[in-house]
Design a protein around this motif. Sequence first.
Motif, mmCIF file in Angstrom:
data_model
loop_
_atom_site.group_PDB
_atom_site.id
_atom_site.type_symbol
_atom_site.label_atom_id
_atom_site.label_comp_id
_atom_site.label_asym_id
_atom_site.label_seq_id
_atom_site.Cartn_x
_atom_site.Cartn_y
_atom_site.Cartn_z
ATOM 1 N N LEU A 86 0.812 -1.215 0.000
ATOM 2 C CA LEU A 86 0.000 0.000 0.000
ATOM 3 C C LEU A 86 0.855 1.279 0.000
ATOM 4 O O LEU A 86 0.315 2.377 0.101
ATOM 5 N N SER A 87 2.161 1.110 -0.101
ATOM 6 C CA SER A 87 3.102 2.241 -0.047
ATOM 7 C C SER A 87 2.980 3.002 1.264
ATOM 8 O O SER A 87 3.048 4.238 1.297
ATOM 9 N N GLU A 88 2.788 2.265 2.351
ATOM 10 C CA GLU A 88 2.658 2.834 3.682
ATOM 11 C C GLU A 88 3.755 2.287 4.581
ATOM 12 O O GLU A 88 4.320 1.212 4.333
ATOM 13 N N THR A 89 4.063 3.021 5.640
ATOM 14 C CA THR A 89 4.986 2.535 6.663
ATOM 15 C C THR A 89 4.378 2.816 8.033
ATOM 16 O O THR A 89 3.605 3.765 8.198
ATOM 17 N N ARG A 90 4.725 1.967 8.994
ATOM 18 C CA ARG A 90 4.338 2.168 10.375
ATOM 19 C C ARG A 90 5.503 1.725 11.248
ATOM 20 O O ARG A 90 6.293 0.866 10.836
ATOM 21 N N PRO A 91 5.628 2.283 12.443
ATOM 22 C CA PRO A 91 6.723 1.872 13.323
ATOM 23 C C PRO A 91 6.667 0.378 13.614
ATOM 24 O O PRO A 91 5.587 -0.213 13.727
#
Length: 294
Positions: A246-251
């Motif tokens: 999804l072209s997302e990042t999260r810690p």
Amino acid sequence: MNRACDVTLPFTPIVIIGAGRSGTNALRDAITRLDGFATWPCDEINPIWRHGNLDHPDDEIPRSKATPQVRAYIRAAFLRIWRQRGKPPFVVEKTCANALRVPFVDAVLPEARFIHILRDGYDVVASARKRWRGELEMPGLPYFIAKARYAPASDLPRYAFSAASARLALRTGKRTHLGSWGPRFAGMQDHSDRPLDELAARQWAACVTSADAAFKTIDPARFTTLRYEDFTADPAGTLAGLLDWLSETRPGEQIAAAAGSVRRSSVGKGASAASAFAETVHQVLAPPMRRHGY
């Protein structure tokens, strides 16, 4: 309301596609523990998906039934939950019956991204037959009240009557299993007198086969496929992979926390029951299982 047909949604719908008892709940719950991902505070929203097509005999609603009025109603429901949940960038939806009508869902939500989750057919049959018998029931009244909040008011009497009649038949011993549970594939009633294991197998195979065919017609960039066994073996890694898609990042700590409740304990339980299944069950399960490397 018809404006909802024409206006691009200000968020990305994430639609989880999977047969009943394939891990759709666990996947949705894990994803929506991440910041920016929200969903309905109830299990499924099949009444929303079926509004305007309630008289269709099964859940295999064709693309042609996605009329402007139907599309507007469903899209408006997505917009409402998006506003209620704080306008997140992603709204996640999981209704198992959608596995039988992916082209219809695609017509309603052309902005959607799809996650197709698969699970070993033997494990699904072993689990699904318990639901067919009325076991593993969700909590009673609070569960139905939560679902009723998001069902069209005009359709509620039919749903209430159907649910009450099915459970009364079980409790009075008139039936050994529910007359209908989970996604209703075309012709399911023709198999209602078959052994329950066979009925559950046909239901799983219909969902997987229908979804497989549908995804051949959809841009590969808009869907991804994963296996329940891989998800439960490495839930944090699976979530990280979905975020990347999804072209997302999260810690990393947020991903680990979101994955923390995923359990692997149910994997492989169907294998011990498989030897007792009739040959018909093996024949029904074999083609879709081979296609997906099981």
